[in-house]
Write a protein that holds these residues in place. Structure first.
Motif, short mmCIF file in Angstrom:
data_model
loop_
_atom_site.label_atom_id
_atom_site.label_comp_id
_atom_site.label_asym_id
_atom_site.label_seq_id
_atom_site.Cartn_x
_atom_site.Cartn_y
_atom_site.Cartn_z
N MET A 65 0.85 -1.20 0.00
CA MET A 65 0.00 0.00 0.00
C MET A 65 0.88 1.24 0.00
O MET A 65 1.81 1.36 0.78
N LYS A 66 0.61 2.18 -0.89
CA LYS A 66 1.34 3.42 -0.94
C LYS A 66 1.02 4.26 0.30
O LYS A 66 -0.02 4.11 0.93
N GLN A 67 1.94 5.15 0.64
CA GLN A 67 1.75 6.01 1.81
C GLN A 67 0.51 6.89 1.63
O GLN A 67 0.34 7.53 0.60
N ASN A 68 -0.35 6.88 2.63
CA ASN A 68 -1.59 7.64 2.54
C ASN A 68 -1.85 8.37 3.86
O ASN A 68 -2.78 8.05 4.60
N LYS A 69 -1.02 9.35 4.16
CA LYS A 69 -1.13 10.07 5.42
C LYS A 69 -2.41 10.90 5.49
O LYS A 69 -2.94 11.14 6.58
N TYR A 70 -2.91 11.33 4.35
CA TYR A 70 -4.02 12.27 4.35
C TYR A 70 -5.35 11.64 4.74
O TYR A 70 -6.32 12.36 4.97
N ASP A 71 -5.39 10.33 4.82
CA ASP A 71 -6.59 9.68 5.34
C ASP A 71 -6.47 9.36 6.82
O ASP A 71 -7.39 8.74 7.40
N GLU A 72 -5.37 9.76 7.45
CA GLU A 72 -5.26 9.67 8.91
C GLU A 72 -5.92 10.91 9.50
O GLU A 72 -5.56 12.05 9.15
N PRO A 73 -6.90 10.76 10.39
CA PRO A 73 -7.69 11.90 10.87
C PRO A 73 -6.87 13.06 11.41
O PRO A 73 -7.13 14.22 11.07
N GLY A 74 -5.89 12.78 12.26
CA GLY A 74 -5.10 13.86 12.84
C GLY A 74 -4.30 14.62 11.81
O GLY A 74 -4.24 15.86 11.84
N PHE A 75 -3.67 13.90 10.90
CA PHE A 75 -2.87 14.55 9.87
C PHE A 75 -3.76 15.39 8.95
O PHE A 75 -3.43 16.54 8.62
N PHE A 76 -4.88 14.82 8.54
CA PHE A 76 -5.78 15.55 7.65
C PHE A 76 -6.34 16.79 8.32
O PHE A 76 -6.50 17.84 7.69
N ALA A 77 -6.64 16.70 9.61
CA ALA A 77 -7.15 17.87 10.34
C ALA A 77 -6.11 18.99 10.34
O ALA A 77 -6.45 20.16 10.13
N ASN A 78 -4.85 18.64 10.58
CA ASN A 78 -3.79 19.65 10.56
C ASN A 78 -3.61 20.23 9.17
O ASN A 78 -3.44 21.44 9.01
N TYR A 79 -3.66 19.38 8.15
CA TYR A 79 -3.52 19.86 6.78
C TYR A 79 -4.66 20.81 6.41
O TYR A 79 -4.46 21.82 5.74
N SER A 80 -5.85 20.48 6.85
CA SER A 80 -7.02 21.29 6.51
C SER A 80 -6.95 22.69 7.09
O SER A 80 -7.64 23.60 6.62
N ARG A 81 -6.12 22.86 8.14
CA ARG A 81 -5.99 24.18 8.76
C ARG A 81 -4.89 25.03 8.13
O ARG A 81 -4.75 26.20 8.49
N MET A 82 -4.13 24.47 7.19
CA MET A 82 -3.08 25.25 6.53
C MET A 82 -3.71 26.35 5.69
O MET A 82 -4.81 26.20 5.15
N SER A 83 -2.99 27.46 5.53
CA SER A 83 -3.54 28.59 4.78
C SER A 83 -3.86 28.21 3.34
O SER A 83 -4.88 28.64 2.79
N ARG A 84 -3.01 27.39 2.71
CA ARG A 84 -3.28 27.00 1.33
C ARG A 84 -4.49 26.07 1.23
O ARG A 84 -5.14 26.01 0.18
N SER A 85 -4.79 25.34 2.30
CA SER A 85 -5.96 24.47 2.29
C SER A 85 -7.25 25.27 2.41
O SER A 85 -8.30 24.86 1.93
N ILE A 86 -7.15 26.43 3.03
CA ILE A 86 -8.32 27.29 3.22
C ILE A 86 -8.46 28.29 2.08
O ILE A 86 -9.55 28.48 1.53
N GLY A 87 -7.35 28.92 1.71
CA GLY A 87 -7.40 30.00 0.72
C GLY A 87 -7.16 29.58 -0.71
O GLY A 87 -7.29 30.40 -1.62
N GLY A 88 -6.78 28.32 -0.91
CA GLY A 88 -6.59 27.85 -2.28
C GLY A 88 -5.32 28.35 -2.92
O GLY A 88 -4.33 28.65 -2.24
N LEU A 89 -5.33 28.48 -4.22
CA LEU A 89 -4.12 28.80 -4.98
C LEU A 89 -3.54 30.15 -4.59
O LEU A 89 -2.31 30.31 -4.53
N ASP A 90 -4.38 31.12 -4.34
CA ASP A 90 -3.88 32.45 -4.00
C ASP A 90 -3.12 32.46 -2.67
O ASP A 90 -2.34 33.37 -2.41
N ALA A 91 -3.35 31.46 -1.84
CA ALA A 91 -2.66 31.37 -0.56
C ALA A 91 -1.41 30.51 -0.63
O ALA A 91 -0.70 30.36 0.36
N ALA A 92 -1.14 29.95 -1.80
CA ALA A 92 0.05 29.13 -2.01
C ALA A 92 1.19 30.03 -2.48
O ALA A 92 1.10 30.65 -3.55
N GLY A 93 2.26 30.08 -1.71
CA GLY A 93 3.33 31.03 -2.00
C GLY A 93 4.00 30.83 -3.34
O GLY A 93 4.55 31.78 -3.91
N GLU A 94 3.95 29.61 -3.90
CA GLU A 94 4.62 29.33 -5.17
C GLU A 94 3.69 29.43 -6.38
O GLU A 94 4.13 29.25 -7.53
#
Length: 244
Positions: free
Chosen positions: A1-30
């Motif tokens: 099985m390939k690595q799938n951290k984003y389906d782990e509840p704690g990891f996904f919750a932290n990722y969802s709070r990132m600015s790029r997860s909330i603001g989309g492309l305009d919030a992504a510095g690159e």
């Protein structure tokens, strides 16, 4: 099985709070640099590998792409992408980047944002994308810069008072897995040198059009003082290539 951290509840919750997860492309510095490397998308069939919340998929349709297929291994990611999408010409498929399959020459453009450093074999990715693209098709992707991934710690060297002295680079030529700490979780990333990225593309039959190591925009530097540290070492590597 390939690595799938984003389906782990704690990891996904932290990722969802990132600015790029909330603001989309305009919030992504690159994003300003990645967008500039994309080809004309109008009337093109687009593939997005590791599509996450589907931001790039929806952008492609805004640029009048004919259709878009976004793939991701995480059901959490795809569930959020579908919830944010109201477009019958965007299809989301659950599969690992390495396992994606399609008809030969099915797509005109393949893109991927900050996903390939989670994939063990970049050569397999390049061969699959080459097969998926029509002749002259474009392949544009971003990864964490090899200067950033060389050491598993992915952190500054600090002085006695906590000041950031320098960004340490060690083990640069030793490619392979690194156990990094990301969002308070251990994540396996795969380090490769810049030359490995470039030569693997060339050996797979691609012609490289542009390589970018983007810096923050002046607007970002003005708005976020801490962003000045991002001028001290590259964090992203982006490559645009075409199928010969």
């Amino acid at each position: 099985m390939k690595q799938n951290k984003y389906d782990e509840p704690g990891f996904f919750a932290n990722y969802s709070r990132m600015s790029r997860s909330i603001g989309g492309l305009d919030a992504a510095g690159e994003w300003h640099a990645f967008r500039a490397m994309l080809p004309e998308l109008r009337d093109k069939k687009v593939l997005d590998l590791g599509c996450g919340f589907g931001w790039h998929c929806r952008y492609a349709r805004e640029r009048e792409a004919r259709s878009v297929v976004g793939t991701d291994l995480s059901e959490n990611m795809l569930e959020r992408a579908r919830a944010l999408t109201n477009d019958s010409e965007i299809e989301y498929r659950r599969c690992a980047i390495e396992d994606f399959d399609c008809s030969e020459g099915e797509f005109d453009v393949a893109i991927s944002s900050l996903a390939f450093h989670y994939v063990e074999s970049f050569a397999d990715v390049c061969q699959n994308v080459y097969r998926a693209l029509a002749a002259g098709g474009s392949f544009v992707f971003s990864v964490e810069h090899p200067i950033f991934t060389a050491k598993a710690e992915q952190d500054w060297h600090y002085g006695a008072d906590g000041e950031k002295l320098h960004w340490p680079v060690d083990g640069y030529y030793k490619e392979g897995a690194r156990e990094a700490n990301f969002l308070d979780h251990t994540v396996v990333k795969y380090h490769r040198t810049v030359s490995s990225y470039v030569n693997t593309l060339l050996e797979s039959g691609f012609r490289i059009m542009k390589l970018s190591e983007p810096q923050p925009t002046q607007e970002m530097l003005d708005q976020i003082p801490e962003m000045h540290d991002e001028l001290r070492r590259p964090i992203f590597l982006m490559i645009a290539a075409v199928k010969n």
